[in-house]
Motif scaffolding. Structure first.
Motif, PDB file in Angstrom:
ATOM      1  N   ALA A   1       0.822  -1.213   0.000  1.00  0.00           N
ATOM      2  CA  ALA A   1       0.000   0.000   0.000  1.00  0.00           C
ATOM      3  C   ALA A   1       0.848   1.251   0.000  1.00  0.00           C
ATOM      4  CB  ALA A   1      -0.917  -0.001   1.224  1.00  0.00           C
ATOM      5  N   GLY A   2       2.161   1.089  -0.093  1.00  0.00           N
ATOM      6  CA  GLY A   2       3.047   2.244  -0.121  1.00  0.00           C
ATOM      7  C   GLY A   2       3.398   2.767   1.252  1.00  0.00           C
ATOM      8  N   GLN A   3       3.025   2.025   2.309  1.00  0.00           N
ATOM      9  CA  GLN A   3       3.325   2.456   3.666  1.00  0.00           C
ATOM     10  C   GLN A   3       4.564   1.745   4.179  1.00  0.00           C
ATOM     11  OE1 GLN A   3       0.030   1.997   6.293  1.00  0.00           O
ATOM     12  NE2 GLN A   3      -1.406   3.110   5.003  1.00  0.00           N
ATOM     13  N   GLU A   4       5.198   2.364   5.164  1.00  0.00           N
ATOM     14  CA  GLU A   4       6.342   1.735   5.813  1.00  0.00           C
ATOM     15  C   GLU A   4       5.870   0.503   6.587  1.00  0.00           C
ATOM     16  OE1 GLU A   4       9.839   2.842   9.065  1.00  0.00           O
ATOM     17  OE2 GLU A   4       8.470   4.391   8.320  1.00  0.00           O
ATOM     18  N   VAL A   5       6.647  -0.571   6.571  1.00  0.00           N
ATOM     19  CA  VAL A   5       6.297  -1.786   7.294  1.00  0.00           C
ATOM     20  C   VAL A   5       6.231  -1.491   8.792  1.00  0.00           C
ATOM     21  CG1 VAL A   5       7.102  -4.087   7.946  1.00  0.00           C
ATOM     22  CG2 VAL A   5       7.216  -3.354   5.565  1.00  0.00           C
ATOM     23  N   VAL A   6       5.169  -1.980   9.412  1.00  0.00           N
ATOM     24  CA  VAL A   6       4.958  -1.778  10.847  1.00  0.00           C
ATOM     25  C   VAL A   6       4.938  -3.132  11.530  1.00  0.00           C
ATOM     26  CG1 VAL A   6       3.266  -1.067  12.570  1.00  0.00           C
ATOM     27  CG2 VAL A   6       3.720   0.406  10.606  1.00  0.00           C
ATOM     28  N   ASP A   7       5.606  -3.229  12.657  1.00  0.00           N
ATOM     29  CA  ASP A   7       5.477  -4.440  13.471  1.00  0.00           C
ATOM     30  C   ASP A   7       5.403  -4.053  14.935  1.00  0.00           C
ATOM     31  OD1 ASP A   7       8.303  -5.118  14.871  1.00  0.00           O
ATOM     32  OD2 ASP A   7       8.655  -4.219  12.898  1.00  0.00           O
ATOM     33  N   PHE A   8       4.670  -4.849  15.726  1.00  0.00           N
ATOM     34  CA  PHE A   8       4.488  -4.542  17.140  1.00  0.00           C
ATOM     35  C   PHE A   8       4.662  -5.814  17.959  1.00  0.00           C
ATOM     36  CE2 PHE A   8       0.234  -5.619  15.590  1.00  0.00           C
ATOM     37  CZ  PHE A   8      -0.191  -6.535  16.545  1.00  0.00           C
ATOM     38  N   GLU A   9       4.785  -5.640  19.261  1.00  0.00           N
ATOM     39  CA  GLU A   9       4.890  -6.766  20.187  1.00  0.00           C
ATOM     40  C   GLU A   9       3.865  -6.592  21.302  1.00  0.00           C
ATOM     41  OE1 GLU A   9       8.883  -6.938  21.621  1.00  0.00           O
ATOM     42  OE2 GLU A   9       9.763  -7.269  19.634  1.00  0.00           O
ATOM     43  N   LEU A  10       3.364  -7.695  21.819  1.00  0.00           N
ATOM     44  CA  LEU A  10       2.479  -7.718  22.977  1.00  0.00           C
ATOM     45  C   LEU A  10       3.117  -8.552  24.071  1.00  0.00           C
ATOM     46  CD1 LEU A  10      -1.037  -8.388  21.348  1.00  0.00           C
ATOM     47  CD2 LEU A  10      -0.043  -6.182  21.963  1.00  0.00           C
ATOM     48  N   GLU A  11       2.676  -8.375  25.301  1.00  0.00           N
ATOM     49  CA  GLU A  11       3.174  -9.165  26.423  1.00  0.00           C
ATOM     50  C   GLU A  11       2.009  -9.750  27.209  1.00  0.00           C
ATOM     51  OE1 GLU A  11       5.685  -6.841  28.913  1.00  0.00           O
ATOM     52  OE2 GLU A  11       7.355  -6.805  27.480  1.00  0.00           O
ATOM     53  N   ASN A  12       2.278 -10.879  27.871  1.00  0.00           N
ATOM     54  CA  ASN A  12       1.314 -11.415  28.826  1.00  0.00           C
ATOM     55  C   ASN A  12       1.216 -10.468  30.014  1.00  0.00           C
ATOM     56  OD1 ASN A  12       0.856 -13.758  27.302  1.00  0.00           O
ATOM     57  ND2 ASN A  12       2.578 -14.822  28.274  1.00  0.00           N
ATOM     58  N   ARG A  13       0.027 -10.377  30.591  1.00  0.00           N
ATOM     59  CA  ARG A  13      -0.225  -9.483  31.713  1.00  0.00           C
ATOM     60  C   ARG A  13      -0.744 -10.286  32.904  1.00  0.00           C
ATOM     61  NH1 ARG A  13       2.577  -5.170  30.144  1.00  0.00           N
ATOM     62  NH2 ARG A  13       1.780  -4.204  28.251  1.00  0.00           N
ATOM     63  N   VAL A  14      -0.465  -9.768  34.106  1.00  0.00           N
ATOM     64  CA  VAL A  14      -0.941 -10.403  35.331  1.00  0.00           C
ATOM     65  C   VAL A  14      -1.602  -9.348  36.209  1.00  0.00           C
ATOM     66  CG1 VAL A  14      -0.326 -11.715  37.396  1.00  0.00           C
ATOM     67  CG2 VAL A  14       0.873 -12.157  35.246  1.00  0.00           C
ATOM     68  N   LEU A  15      -2.822  -9.640  36.654  1.00  0.00           N
ATOM     69  CA  LEU A  15      -3.588  -8.729  37.500  1.00  0.00           C
ATOM     70  C   LEU A  15      -3.757  -9.305  38.895  1.00  0.00           C
ATOM     71  CD1 LEU A  15      -6.584  -7.538  35.266  1.00  0.00           C
ATOM     72  CD2 LEU A  15      -4.907  -6.071  36.402  1.00  0.00           C
ATOM     73  N   GLN A  16      -3.740  -8.424  39.885  1.00  0.00           N
ATOM     74  CA  GLN A  16      -4.093  -8.805  41.247  1.00  0.00           C
ATOM     75  C   GLN A  16      -5.568  -8.475  41.461  1.00  0.00           C
ATOM     76  OE1 GLN A  16      -3.177  -7.244  45.735  1.00  0.00           O
ATOM     77  NE2 GLN A  16      -1.496  -7.201  44.263  1.00  0.00           N
ATOM     78  N   PRO A  17      -6.392  -9.435  41.801  1.00  0.00           N
ATOM     79  CA  PRO A  17      -7.813  -9.147  41.998  1.00  0.00           C
ATOM     80  C   PRO A  17      -8.033  -8.020  43.005  1.00  0.00           C
ATOM     81  CG  PRO A  17      -7.462 -11.516  41.952  1.00  0.00           C
ATOM     82  CD  PRO A  17      -6.099 -10.874  41.959  1.00  0.00           C
ATOM     83  N   GLY A  18      -8.815  -7.035  42.579  1.00  0.00           N
ATOM     84  CA  GLY A  18      -9.151  -5.924  43.459  1.00  0.00           C
ATOM     85  C   GLY A  18      -8.096  -4.855  43.560  1.00  0.00           C
TER      86      GLY A  18
END
Length: 575
Positions: free
Chosen positions: A28-45
């Motif tokens: 499409a004529g755009q610069e190549v984009v790449d991203f990363e995600l990470e696992n997340r951990v939540l404490q209840p409350g």
């Protein structure tokens, strides 16, 4: 390709790093984009986490599609769409629900908004192990957004190519995370030697191990490089740990990414080697370890252990210089102990409204820990006020207490430290007839000075009196006086309340060019009190103490013309 990084999952751009080089162009004529995600951990409350790319390559221009599910993102039928029980989604300013598709959100992504995010919380009742599966797909501007939505729903079965990724958000209770246990072993470090210290982790969960170092309780904070301790290596007993370290202990530490995987709890020992310089001082150092399982809040396992540097050289005391500017602001100059730069290159504002005083004096040198004899100020009505030191450099002085009225009879007030040998800081005052008076310190806040006693007459010939501490190396506080001809005189302290100063000794000429002189204490870590002078152009000069009564100062060294945005010419009081 340009890569920018966001730490901790926050949507704000916290750290920007640029890698130069031409970005590849997409169809499409755009610069190549790449991203990363990470696992997340939540404490209840407790707290929240943000679903957001943790790094981004290229310059995005399109839509980021998030998919949220109670099951892995591999089901084309999308039967488990949405959040698991106990988890909730906060409304987003930039991301909107996809019409007709539960659990899918579309977010504009571009150079101005590189990290669009969704905020997830877990209620206190959320069961341990509750898992949200989330994924993201990048759709460049002008491409098929409907296809990107379908891809997001099954992104867990698609290859990760920088534009597709799937991860999890897991709720873990405090009781669960507490199973990750830390044990520190920190033997003493002899100056001029090395030692290996260890941390053993019983790893139940994936997390980040962070070992940092700080002065132990009762010691001041250090300047960069001051400990002379470096971290020379780190190893781990198991491949589940990927470790690195800084070189300098003072503002760094040891870091490990640890993942026990599916094999269950695993013990891993991280060993790091410390090396101390031969002239390292006898610091007590606290090693502080955190195993960061949660993305937010308290509850991550922690452990600390204190160890000494074994040295005959004590940790030197560092001193601060106080200054008032023409606007009445009180400024704190934190001493570093370095002769080439005796103060940090910025000044802290620690008070306002000090322009009400026509005379100011510190009673003795004040340390960077805000310890010392305190400060007195006399207002235009002749009332003297006393400020105690707090022991807190961020707010070094207490609220003022009234000493008394009638102090307008004096044209000079000077703190001289302890000139009477009773370990209490004293004050001298000169009246308009040139008589010098001693006010012995009492050590009490409500009545900080005993009644005055006469030191002697003839002191009207001086236009500057400075109590700099011990200049002669005899552990007795001395006094510096400058006459109207610019000659500097030393009055050695005797330690006697009845005759606190020996006869004067001439120590130099040409000092008349300095509107202000002050003795902050030892600024260069050599055990000798130093002098700071400001000239009429606003330049500051350091005169290092020599410890020799007949020639107590070395040649002057310029140390600055101001600090930060504060020019030296704005100061009208140094003390």
């Amino acid at each position: 390709m340009r890569r920018i990084v966001a730490l901790g999952g926050t949507a704000a751009l916290l750290v920007a790093g640029i890698v130069t080089g031409a970005g590849a162009a997409s169809a499409a004529g755009q610069e190549v984009v790449d991203f990363e995600l990470e696992n997340r951990v939540l404490q209840p409350g407790e707290g929240w986490t943000e679903l957001s790319p943790t790094s981004l390559g290229g310059i995005p221009d399109g839509t980021l599609v998030y998919a949220l599910s109670k099951a892995p993102l591999t089901d084309p039928a999308w039967t488990k769409a949405g959040l698991p029980s106990g988890m909730s989604l906060e409304p987003s300013d930039t991301c909107t629900p996809r019409a007709g598709v539960v659990g899918v959100y579309t977010c504009p992504i571009n150079e101005d908004n590189p990290f669009p995010s969704l905020e997830i919380k877990a209620a206190a009742s959320t069961a341990d192990g509750t898992t949200l599966h989330y994924g993201a797909v990048y759709a460049p501007r002008g491409t098929d957004l409907a296809k990107a939505v379908k891809d997001a729903q099954i992104v867990g079965s698609l290859p990760e190519d920088g534009t597709h990724a799937a991860r999890t958000v897991t709720a873990k209770t405090l009781e669960h995370v507490a199973q990750n246990k830390l044990t520190l072993n920190t033997p003493a470090l002899p100056a001029g030697s090395t030692v290996t210290q260890t941390l053993t982790l019983h790893a139940v969960d994936e997390g980040t191990l962070d070992i940092s170092f700080m002065p132990a309780d009762g010691q001041r904070y250090w300047e960069e490089g001051e400990t002379q301790v470096s971290i020379t290596g780190v190893t781990a007993s198991s491949p589940i740990a990927d470790c690195d370290h800084s070189t300098d202990l003072d503002y760094g530490g040891v870091y490990c990414e640890i993942d026990p995987g599916q094999s269950g709890p695993t013990d891993v020992t991280v060993s790091y080697t410390l090396s101390a310089g031969a002239t390292a001082a006898a610091w007590n150092i606290e090693a502080y370890a955190t195993y960061e399982v949660y993305d937010f809040g308290v509850g991550n396992p922690e452990k600390s252990s204190t160890f000494p540097i074994v040295s005959s050289r004590p940790v030197p005391t560092h001193y601060a210089m106080l200054a008032r500017d023409k606007s009445g602001n009180l400024l704190w100059h934190h001493g570093t102990g370095k002769a080439t730069a005796p103060f940090r290159d910025w000044a802290e504002h620690v008070g306002y409204g000090w322009g009400i005083y026509n005379s100011l004096a510190k009673l003795s040198p004040i340390t960077v820990e805000a310890k010392g004899g305190g400060v007195v100020g006399r207002d235009s009505a002749g009332v003297l006020w006393y400020y105690r030191t707090t022991g807190d450099a961020w707010e070094p002085l207490t609220a003022r207490t009234k000493v008394g009225a009638g102090w307008g009879i004096y044209n000079n007030l000077t703190g001289v430290g302890d000139v009477t040998g009773d370990a209490r800081a004293d004050l001298i005052a000169r009246d308009t007839a040139g008589v010098l008076w001693l006010y012995k310190g009492t050590g009490t806040t409500t009545a900080p000075f005993a009644p005055r006693t006469k030191i002697g007459a003839g002191w009207g010939i001086y236009n500057q009196l400075t109590g700099p501490g011990d200049f002669t190396g005899d552990r007795k506080a001395d006094l510096i006086a400058r006459d109207t001809a610019g000659v500097l005189w030393l009055y050695k302290g005797t330690g006697s309340a009845t005759a606190p100063f020996a006869p004067r000794v001439k120590i130099g000429t040409g000092w008349g060019g300095y509107p202000q002189l002050t003795g902050p204490g030892d600024l260069t870590d050599d055990g000798r009190a130093d002098l700071v002078a400001r000239d009429s152009a606003g330049a500051f000069w350091l005169y290092k103490g020599t410890g020799v009564a007949t020639a107590p100062y070395a040649s002057r060294v310029k140390i600055g013309t101001g600090w930060g945005d504060i020019p030296g010419t704005s100061y009208n009081y140094l003390f």
